[in-house]
Design an enzyme around this catalytic site. Sequence first.
Site, mmCIF file in Angstrom:
data_model
loop_
_atom_site.group_PDB
_atom_site.id
_atom_site.type_symbol
_atom_site.label_atom_id
_atom_site.label_comp_id
_atom_site.label_asym_id
_atom_site.label_seq_id
_atom_site.Cartn_x
_atom_site.Cartn_y
_atom_site.Cartn_z
ATOM 1 N N SER A 1 5.439 -2.333 0.431
ATOM 2 C CA SER A 1 6.178 -1.199 -0.102
ATOM 3 C C SER A 1 6.048 -0.039 0.867
ATOM 4 O O SER A 1 5.021 0.095 1.558
ATOM 5 C CB SER A 1 5.614 -0.784 -1.467
ATOM 6 N N TYR B 1 -2.276 1.243 -6.045
ATOM 7 C CA TYR B 1 -1.076 0.532 -5.603
ATOM 8 C C TYR B 1 -0.746 0.877 -4.151
ATOM 9 O O TYR B 1 -0.488 -0.011 -3.329
ATOM 10 C CB TYR B 1 0.099 0.880 -6.510
#
Length: 226
Positions: free
Chosen positions: A128, A151
């Site tokens: 990401s 994350y």
Amino acid sequence: MTTTLVTGANKSLGLETTRRLLEAGHTVYAGMRNLDNGEAARELGAVPVQLDVTDQASITRALASLPELDVLVNNAGVLGTSFSTDDLDADAMQQVFDTNVLGIVRVTQAALPLLRRSPSAVIVNVASGVGWPRYLLDPKADEFHVTGVPYASSKAAVIALTVQYAKSLPGMWVNVSDPGYTATEFNGFSGHQSITEGTDATVALALIGPDGPTGEFHSRHGRIDY
């Protein structure tokens, strides 16, 4: 025929990646924790296989069931439960890293014997832009507004481990993709990209040939420079 394994393939980005690779002519094994959730993948023409990236026994069984493997897409991931330093602790970090980072290592290591038999083995790890410091520091970037530590740091680790795998596996093509801000459950479907746009980079990297890149980070717009 190209044989592909996609983890986390029962829904969202994983299911769309599965659909597009089937459309490209791949035989796709759709890895998922619960086969009760495999109907959508099965209807597309994929072969659902029980695979929990946090469970080594599950991974071993899944890989043993494959006749061959040419492409591995490490897509499975979790968002976690910590979104600021106020709710952050080591357990929250461990939960996310166990799936997003260690899960990739478990599956990749188990898959290597099969991949080494392929004449053109490809590995794509889904990361990401949230794992990219330049984006996290840019007020104009979508990623700037993300405050959660687990994350973001897990996806940064995925980018680094991809580079290291690429260096260690010179006979394979190992790359990492950034789906971008895509409308998924992770963000309450607030992303401005469609699910298909969110799989553009992953699918493109899964379809590369012998003249393709390795050790690179790509979005749907192309290579992201380190």
